[in-house]
Design a protein around this motif. Structure first.
Motif, short mmCIF file in Angstrom:
data_model
loop_
_atom_site.label_atom_id
_atom_site.label_comp_id
_atom_site.label_asym_id
_atom_site.label_seq_id
_atom_site.Cartn_x
_atom_site.Cartn_y
_atom_site.Cartn_z
N ALA A 88 -28.74 12.37 7.63
CA ALA A 88 -27.38 11.88 7.85
C ALA A 88 -26.35 12.99 7.64
CB ALA A 88 -27.08 10.71 6.92
N GLN A 91 -26.76 15.39 10.79
CA GLN A 91 -26.57 14.83 12.12
C GLN A 91 -25.22 14.13 12.31
OE1 GLN A 91 -30.30 12.62 12.21
NE2 GLN A 91 -31.02 13.96 13.82
N ASN A 92 -24.20 14.56 11.60
CA ASN A 92 -22.89 13.96 11.82
C ASN A 92 -22.18 14.70 12.97
OD1 ASN A 92 -21.35 16.21 10.81
ND2 ASN A 92 -21.84 15.54 8.73
N GLN A 93 -21.14 14.10 13.47
CA GLN A 93 -20.47 14.64 14.65
C GLN A 93 -19.89 16.03 14.41
OE1 GLN A 93 -20.73 13.13 17.65
NE2 GLN A 93 -19.93 15.07 18.41
#
Length: 195
Positions: A88, A91-93
Motif C-alpha cells: 500500500a 503503490q499509491n498514486q
C-alpha cells in the motif's frame, strides 16, 4: 593483530565471493548490509598486488546488479508475499507518478543512496516499471555505485586501515551496535500505535 596484514592475507577468490554476496544483499535493498566492508578489503588486496581493481569492480558490480534484479523481482513477481502495508505504501498514486516522471534517474541514484535503494527497488517491481529499462538502468547504477566507491577506496582505503586499527575493532563494533539499536528503536517507535 595487524589489520592490513590480515586483509592482505585473505584468499582473493573468497574475497571476490564475499564481495559478490554482500553486494547482492545490499543491492536487493536489505537494510544494514555493509557493502563498504568487502570493498575496503578489496582495496587492501589491490594495494598488495594480490588482485586488481578490474576484478573488484567486476564482482562488486555483478553482485549489486543481481541484487537490484532480485529486489525488482520480489516487488513484481513476489508481491503477494510482501506485507500489505509495504504494498500500500509503494503503490499509491504519488509513487506511481514519481516513478513515471523520474523513474530513470531514481533507479540510477537508488543504487548509491541507501535510503532510496529499498523503496525504489521494490517500488519499481510493484509499480510494473518496464523490466528492460530497469535492467539497463540498474546495471548503469551498479557500475556508477561500485565504480566510484571501489575506486575511492582503492585510492584512499589502504591509508585508512592504520587509523581503523588504532581506533580498534572494539570501538568500531560498539558504533555498529549503537547504530543497530537506534535503528531498531526507531522501527519499533514507528510501529507503536498512536494513543
Amino acid at each position: 593483530m595487524n589489520l592490513h596484514a590480515w586483509l592482505t592475507g585473505l584468499d582473493p577468490a573468497w574475497l571476490n565471493a564475499a564481495t559478490f554476496g554482500l553486494l547482492t544483499l545490499e543491492g536487493a535493498g536489505i537494510p544494514g548490509i555493509p557493502g563498504i566492508v568487502p570493498m575496503l578489503a578489496q582495496s587492501a588486496l589491490i594495494d598488495a598486488g594480490r588482485t586488481t581493481l578490474a576484478a573488484a569492480l567486476f564482482w562488486g558490480t555483478l553482485g549489486n546488479w543481481l541484487g537490484s534484479l532480485l529486489g525488482y523481482a520480489a516487488g513484481r513477481w513476489g508481491e503477494r508475499w510482501l506485507p500489505p502495508r509495504w504494498r500500500a505504501a509503494v503503490q499509491n498514486q504519488r509513487n506511481l507518478d514519481l516513478l513515471a516522471r523520474w523513474g530513470a534517474p531514481l533507479v540510477l541514484v537508488s543504487r548509491t543512496v541507501g535510503s532510496l535503494r529499498t523503496p525504489v527497488t521494490l517500488g519499481a517491481g510493484l509499480t510494473r516499471f518496464p523490466f528492460g529499462a530497469y535492467l539497463l538502468l540498474s546495471l548503469l547504477g551498479a557500475l556508477l555505485h561500485v565504480g566510484v566507491w571501489q575506486t575511492l577506496l582503492w585510492r584512499f582505503g589502504p591509508a585508512l586501515l592504520p587509523h581503523l586499527e588504532r581506533v580498534g575493532i572494539d570501538a568500531f563494533a560498539a558504533v555498529v551496535v549503537v547504530v543497530a539499536l537506534w535503528l531498531l528503536w526507531r522501527g519499533l517507535r514507528r510501529r507503536a500505535p498512536l494513543s
